[in-house]
Design an enzyme around this catalytic site. Structure first.
Site, short mmCIF file in Angstrom:
data_model
loop_
_atom_site.label_atom_id
_atom_site.label_comp_id
_atom_site.label_asym_id
_atom_site.label_seq_id
_atom_site.Cartn_x
_atom_site.Cartn_y
_atom_site.Cartn_z
N ASP A 216 0.86 -1.18 0.00
CA ASP A 216 0.00 0.00 0.00
C ASP A 216 0.91 1.24 0.00
OD1 ASP A 216 -2.12 1.71 0.04
OD2 ASP A 216 -3.10 0.84 1.80
C1 BGC Z 1 -5.04 3.12 0.00
C2 BGC Z 1 -5.10 2.05 -1.05
C3 BGC Z 1 -4.98 2.66 -2.43
C4 BGC Z 1 -3.72 3.49 -2.49
C5 BGC Z 1 -3.51 4.17 -3.82
C6 BGC Z 1 -3.87 4.05 -0.17
O1 BGC Z 1 -3.99 5.16 0.65
O2 BGC Z 1 -5.01 2.53 1.29
O3 BGC Z 1 -6.30 1.33 -0.95
O4 BGC Z 1 -4.99 1.68 -3.39
O5 BGC Z 1 -3.78 4.49 -1.50
O6 BGC Z 1 -4.43 5.16 -4.03
#
Ligand code: BGC
Length: 732
Positions: free
Chosen positions: A287
């Site tokens: 993530d």
């Molecule tokens: C989120 C993810 C997401 C990523 C990219 C993160 O803050 O937890 O679910 O895919 O950002 O946007």
């Protein structure tokens, strides 16, 4: 003679080496031979990469696309042009593609409410098709984290509180998405069940950049303390199903620490469970900002970090430093690059042309129709006093529509926020469906007395109420008084209910909310965040063109005090960045059942406009650890309708200290029946359904004893039961 010649030619052909089967954009390199296995192809390409090239493939190359702008990608991994390795593009997410405008689908909580594998396929396929049309190879979805608390700012992104339901909806979604050629990404692995609490909770608003992250129990730093049985039975099964049953290509490791170690450098999660126990052979990506330090990430199973902007864990200098200081050896780099390449080969990435970013390829109207269909299956009828719904057009002169959400697009924030290409508001759709001769009077609800006046003089009043959820921040409370900037919607409903007997409340919430006024209103529809087809779907359900198809994927409580963490900050949001999952496996309805708390509306609940009758339950054994249960369901009403029979099992406790929830969902079926029609439903019970995670044996085990088999119309409305003994246990 002819036969002999043919046989000879066939034999010679069999001896000849296969001709290289190059396809797509791969070229004529050795690894482009599609007769070779993905492993063999990855090994050949890996062999040709320099050390620097390999290291460059561990980290993403785009810090900007995460903002979601038009023409961008949430993530990019530059390829190696020298060898014809193409660039890989990644996008969010679970509600739709997040780059410029797209089709927002009903949120995953709504999809889960459909209890419908077919609609989950349609959801996954629609998003994947848009991901491809916007030039992406991987889509960061679905989110299968379990809803531990409805305060979670990302409740709407989940499939609710039950691991089985989350697993089945997730599997259908991934299979359909991946059938288009895009690679799925199940997230967030694992135990990412809160954003964190803090004073900012009331500040964030739709359309605004996300505010400062939460301060207490923040997902970025919190250590989730959770026992292994609870992990295996509650928080991991939906991931396990994504790997084993849907063959998901990638897994996103999550932000929090899990039992002391960050998820993206956690050997238990990434090596023991994911690779060894489940046999995952795709790749693990972090993530955004969840990868911390190069050494432990290299050693413990992180293959790719798409967004190095925060900790730079896999940026070349950091990786080089970890290698130079002996924190990791180069074989780890090879292992991760091999996993990435193998996945790209296995999912056809090399053997097709690049997907091209061009919105014109999207059949936008078709996708809105798909969103509408799913939403019709998701809308959940919670109350319907004296058949207030469906509305009878011919008996109506006027409808009051109250609440600003009737007139706008309502959805959640953060990385699952999607801006629609097009949208018809509930107000427009209801006006259109009501047609000439019915006056639709709109009031935005900002002044409760004024709104009540509009309701008083109308035949029926439909009050829209919404919550607001977003990534980064948990909600401060689960009543409709949070967030305060949306006004006190509980008070609005109460005031309007005092002015007209025929009040229909339409909730547009991302998850459970309190409904203290439920006894004072005639009908309640939960529409979730309804997506691009939300307006027409609501109009069609309100006027009875379709039956409301949804059932609750999460318990709607009477009070927040009924949650296991109520009054215990150690259990939520955590103290000193440590949150203890003290309730163990008793999450959601499992807890409410075990405690005897009566919910406002239980898990699995939802009404239909028609009536159903269940036939007797038949149980047939299949081997020593299995059974098939069957029964008929008949539509005995006068309308076409939707019913969702649910199979629950009550497992015997194997011994002291191993508490079993009174009921656990093990299967469900979505039925659509015309009046008078019946269907036989069969549920198969297998060994895993009967098993619990035995910590001492380090595996799944079946306890000898008596198993309760329950067929429910919800988790609380059990209509048929039987008992069966397994492994030598006794009943009665
Ligand atoms: C989120 C993810 C997401 C990523 C990219 C993160 O803050 O937890 O679910 O895919 O950002 O946007």
């Amino acid at each position: 003679m002819l036969k002999a010649t043919v046989a000879l030619i066939a034999a010679l052909l069999a001896l000849a080496p296969p001709a290289a089967q190059a396809a797509g954009r791969c070229g004529d390199h050795l690894w482009c031979d599609t007769n070779l296995s993905p492993d063999a192809r990855a090994a050949l390409l890996l062999d040709q990469l320099t050390e620097d090239e390999k290291i460059s493939l561990l980290a993403g190359d785009d810090y900007i696309g995460v903002a979601g702008g038009d023409g961008t990608h949430t993530g990019t991994s530059d390829g190696v042009p020298r060898l014809g390795l193409p660039t890989v593009y990644f996008t969010d997410g679970p509600v739709g593609v997040r780059s410029g405008q797209a089709t927002p689908m009903p949120v995953p909580m709504g999809l889960a409410a459909s209890f419908d594998r077919k609609l989950a396929r349609l959801h996954g396929k629609t998003i994947a098709t848009e991901a491809i049309a916007k030039g992406n190879d991987v889509v960061y979805a679905p989110t299968v984290n379990i809803l531990r608390t409805p305060l979670w700012g990302r409740a709407f992104e989940t499939f609710g509180e039950d691991p089985y339901l989350s697993g089945r909806i997730g599997v259908a979604w991934i299979r359909a998405a991946q059938s288009t050629g895009v690679i799925g990404n199940v997230k967030h692995y694992a135990a990412n069940n809160q954003e964190g609490a803090g004073p900012q909770a009331d500040e964030s608003r739709p359309g605004q950049p996300v505010g400062p992250p939460s301060t207490e129990g923040s997902r970025f730093t919190v250590d989730v303390v959770v026992d292994e049985r609870t992990m295996r039975e509650i928080y991991l099964p939906a991931f396990e199903a994504a790997v084993k049953d849907a063959n998901v290509g990638t897994v996103m490791c999550s932000y929090p620490r899990v039992n002391g170690t960050y998820a993206c450098e956690n050997p238990f999660l990434l090596k023991r469970v994911l690779r060894e126990d489940w046999g995952f052979n795709g790749f693990v990506l972090a993530d955004y900002g969840a990868a911390h330090v190069a050494g432990p990430s290299l050693n413990n199973g992180l293959d790719f970090d798409p967004f190095g902007a925060i900790f730079h864990a896999y940026e070349p200098p950091q990786v080089r430093a970890a290698l130079a200081t002996g924190q990791a050896d180069f074989e780890r780099v090879n292992e991760h690059v091999r996993a990435i390449l193998r996945t790209l080969f296995a999912y056809g990435f090399f053997d097709r042309e690049a997907f091209v970013y061009d919105d014109e390829q999207i059949d936008k109207r078709k996708h809105v129709r798909a969103a509408r269909r799913i939403e019709e299956g998701a809308i959940t009828l919670l109350r319907n006093r004296e058949k207030t719904l469906p509305l009878k057009r011919r008996k109506l002169d006027s409808i009051a529509l109250i609440g600003r959400n009737a007139d706008e697009f309502t959805t959640g924030g953060g990385s699952a926020n999607v801006r629609p290409f097009m949208f018809q508001s509930p107000r427009e759709a209801i006006e259109k469906r009501a047609g000439d001769g019915v006056e639709v009077r709109f009031d935005d609800g900002s002044d409760a007395e004024r709104a009540a006046e509009v309701a008083r003089t109308s035949d029926v009043a439909i009050v829209f109420a919404a919550d607001y959820q977003t990534e980064f921040i948990d909600r401060r409370c689960i009543s409709l008084q949070c967030p305060p900037w949306n006004g006190d919607q509980d008070a609005l409903i109460e005031t309007v209910a005092g002015a007209n007997e025929r009040i229909v409340v339409v909730l547009e919430t991302g998850g459970p909310v309190l409904t203290p006024w439920r006894g004072d209103v005639a009908a309640i529809l939960e529409a979730w965040y309804p997506g691009a087809g939300g307006g027409p779907a609501l109009a069609r359900v309100l006027f009875g063109d379709v039956d409301p198809g949804g059932r609750l994927p999460a318990t709607f409580p009477k009070t927040e005090d009924h949650y296991p963490y109520a009054g215990d900050p150690e259990a939520y949001p955590g103290v000193a960045e440590r949150v203890e999952y003290k309730e163990g496996v008793l999450v959601g309805y499992r807890w409410f059942d075990a405690q005897g708390h009566k919910p406002a509306y239980p898990f699995g609940f939802g009404l239909s406009y028609t009536k159903f009758r269940y036939g007797p339950l038949r149980v047939r054994r299949r081997g020593s650890d299995g059974a098939v249960v069957s029964f008929t369901v008949r539509n005995v009403g006068r309308r076409r309708g939707v019913e969702v029979p649910q199979l629950y099992l009550g497992l015997p406790s194997p011994g002291e200290g191993v508490e079993q929830p009174p009921a656990q969902l093990k299967d469900f079926r979505k039925l659509k029946l015309r009046p008078g029609k019946r269907k036989r439903v069969r549920f198969r019970i297998d060994a895993r359904d009967l098993s619990y995670w035995n910590v001492d044996a380090d595996g799944w085990r079946i306890a000898p004893g008596c198993y309760e088999i329950m067929i429910g119309r919800s988790s609380r409305r059990i209509v048929r039961t039987a008992e069966e003994s397994f492994r030598g246990g006794r009943c009665g």
